[in-house]
Design an enzyme around this catalytic site. Structure first.
Site, short mmCIF file in Angstrom:
data_model
loop_
_atom_site.label_atom_id
_atom_site.label_comp_id
_atom_site.label_asym_id
_atom_site.label_seq_id
_atom_site.Cartn_x
_atom_site.Cartn_y
_atom_site.Cartn_z
N ASN A 8 -79.90 22.44 -27.12
CA ASN A 8 -80.44 21.47 -26.17
C ASN A 8 -79.66 20.17 -26.33
O ASN A 8 -79.83 19.46 -27.32
CB ASN A 8 -81.93 21.26 -26.45
CG ASN A 8 -82.55 20.20 -25.55
OD1 ASN A 8 -81.96 19.77 -24.57
ND2 ASN A 8 -83.76 19.77 -25.91
N TRP A 9 -78.81 19.88 -25.35
CA TRP A 9 -77.99 18.68 -25.44
C TRP A 9 -78.77 17.41 -25.11
O TRP A 9 -78.26 16.30 -25.31
CB TRP A 9 -76.77 18.81 -24.51
CG TRP A 9 -75.68 19.64 -25.08
CD1 TRP A 9 -75.78 20.55 -26.10
CD2 TRP A 9 -74.30 19.66 -24.68
NE1 TRP A 9 -74.55 21.13 -26.35
CE2 TRP A 9 -73.63 20.61 -25.49
CE3 TRP A 9 -73.58 19.00 -23.70
CZ2 TRP A 9 -72.27 20.88 -25.35
CZ3 TRP A 9 -72.23 19.26 -23.55
CH2 TRP A 9 -71.58 20.20 -24.38
N LYS A 10 -79.97 17.54 -24.57
CA LYS A 10 -80.80 16.39 -24.20
C LYS A 10 -79.99 15.45 -23.29
O LYS A 10 -79.20 15.92 -22.47
CB LYS A 10 -81.34 15.71 -25.46
CG LYS A 10 -82.09 16.69 -26.37
CD LYS A 10 -82.79 16.03 -27.53
CE LYS A 10 -83.48 17.08 -28.39
NZ LYS A 10 -84.29 16.44 -29.47
N HIS A 92 -90.91 20.67 -23.67
CA HIS A 92 -90.38 20.05 -24.88
C HIS A 92 -91.24 18.84 -25.23
O HIS A 92 -91.76 18.15 -24.35
CB HIS A 92 -88.93 19.63 -24.67
CG HIS A 92 -88.22 19.25 -25.93
ND1 HIS A 92 -88.39 18.03 -26.53
CD2 HIS A 92 -87.36 19.94 -26.71
CE1 HIS A 92 -87.65 17.98 -27.62
NE2 HIS A 92 -87.01 19.12 -27.76
N GLU A 94 -90.58 15.98 -26.12
CA GLU A 94 -90.13 14.72 -25.54
C GLU A 94 -90.58 14.60 -24.09
O GLU A 94 -90.85 13.49 -23.61
CB GLU A 94 -88.60 14.63 -25.66
CG GLU A 94 -88.17 14.45 -27.11
CD GLU A 94 -86.73 14.81 -27.38
OE1 GLU A 94 -86.32 14.74 -28.56
OE2 GLU A 94 -86.00 15.19 -26.43
N GLU A 162 -91.50 23.85 -32.23
CA GLU A 162 -90.83 22.63 -32.66
C GLU A 162 -91.86 21.61 -33.13
O GLU A 162 -92.45 20.89 -32.32
CB GLU A 162 -90.02 22.03 -31.50
CG GLU A 162 -88.83 22.86 -31.08
CD GLU A 162 -87.84 22.04 -30.29
OE1 GLU A 162 -86.66 22.05 -30.64
OE2 GLU A 162 -88.24 21.36 -29.34
N GLY A 168 -85.28 15.63 -34.68
CA GLY A 168 -84.37 14.50 -34.79
C GLY A 168 -84.60 13.60 -35.98
O GLY A 168 -83.99 12.54 -36.09
N SER A 201 -84.54 19.68 -36.28
CA SER A 201 -83.56 19.32 -37.31
C SER A 201 -82.87 20.54 -37.92
O SER A 201 -82.56 20.57 -39.12
CB SER A 201 -84.21 18.47 -38.41
OG SER A 201 -84.68 17.24 -37.88
N GLY A 222 -80.95 20.87 -31.51
CA GLY A 222 -80.70 19.62 -30.80
C GLY A 222 -79.33 19.07 -31.09
O GLY A 222 -78.31 19.60 -30.65
N GLY A 223 -79.27 18.00 -31.88
CA GLY A 223 -78.01 17.29 -32.10
C GLY A 223 -76.88 18.15 -32.62
O GLY A 223 -75.71 17.94 -32.25
#
Length: 241
Positions: A8-10, A92, A94, A162, A168, A201, A222-223
């Protein structure tokens, strides 16, 4: 059951970052698992074109529940499909937190995703306060029941656990905590064959440990999915699990 490594590049990535997806695809031409990248909407069509004929599928990060209409700034599931997406992330944390999405909203979007032929990657997770209060399984159970419409199967749905407090932050639950939730999801999912991903994470250093846990069928990353080297290491760890 084929494992799934989803990225997920967000709200990250410009056209130049397409080279990262291309490098990932080149490094894993015939993996014994599924690879998915969900870039921002601006990169969806060009990434889908770049990934044609490769092992990497492309997905959206959200969709509207309606097929079309006066919804400025929103994207329908049909539009995602038209741009080359095969999956879409829904619910998600977020989105739930920043946009006030309820589980009922997620269920409506999931129905729309199915109607457009997309696989819904439905996210569930508890907050730190809910975890500390011992409410994790009741929260996850309610989200599971309320976020999935009737008809969820292994073919049209993926579930991603999640924990909100691990996204994150660099923190991850213990192996026992992950195992408890995934066992609960396996028992209570409407189809026992639905793939269960862990997210929060995930990185090259902890991936192998996470993938060794029972009922973890992959990860929503994610990141670490933004760089081919990092995501590729996670893909390799999953393939070796």
């Amino acid at each position: 059951m084929r494992k799934l490594a989803a990225g997920n590049w967000k709200m990250n990535g410009l056209t130049a970052q397409l080279t990262e997806a291309m490098a990932l695809a080149a490094a894993h031409p015939q993996p014994d698992l599924d690879i998915l990248i969900c870039p921002p909407a601006t990169l969806l069509a060009p990434m889908a074109t770049a990934m044609t004929g490769t092992s990497v599928a492309v997905g959206g990060q959200d969709c509207h529940a309606a097929e079309k209409g006066a919804h400025t700034g929103d994207i329908s599931a049909a539009m995602l499909s038209d741009a080359g997406a095969s999956h879409v992330i829904l619910g998600h944390s977020e989105r739930r937190a920043d946009h006030g999405e309820s589980s009922a909203d997620v269920a409506a979007k999931t129905q729309a995703a199915w109607a457009a032929g997309l696989t819904a990657v439905v996210c569930l997770g508890e907050t730190e306060a809910q975890r500390d209060a011992g409410e994790t399984l009741s929260v996850i159970g309610a989200q599971l029941a309320e976020s999935l419409p009737e008809g969820a199967t292994a073919e049209n749905t993926v579930i991603a656990y999640e924990p909100v407090w691990a996204i994150g932050t660099g923190r991850t639950p213990t192996e026992e905590q992950i195992a408890e939730v995934h066992a609960f999801l396996r028992k209570n999912a409407p189809d026992a064959g639905i793939r269960l991903l862990y997210g929060g994470s995930v990185n090259p250093k902890n991936a192998a440990t996470i993938f060794a846990i029972a009922d973890v069928d992959g990860a929503l990353v994610g990141g670490a999915s933004l760089k081919a080297e990092d995501f590729g290491a996670i893909v390799t760890a999953l393939q070796n699990a």
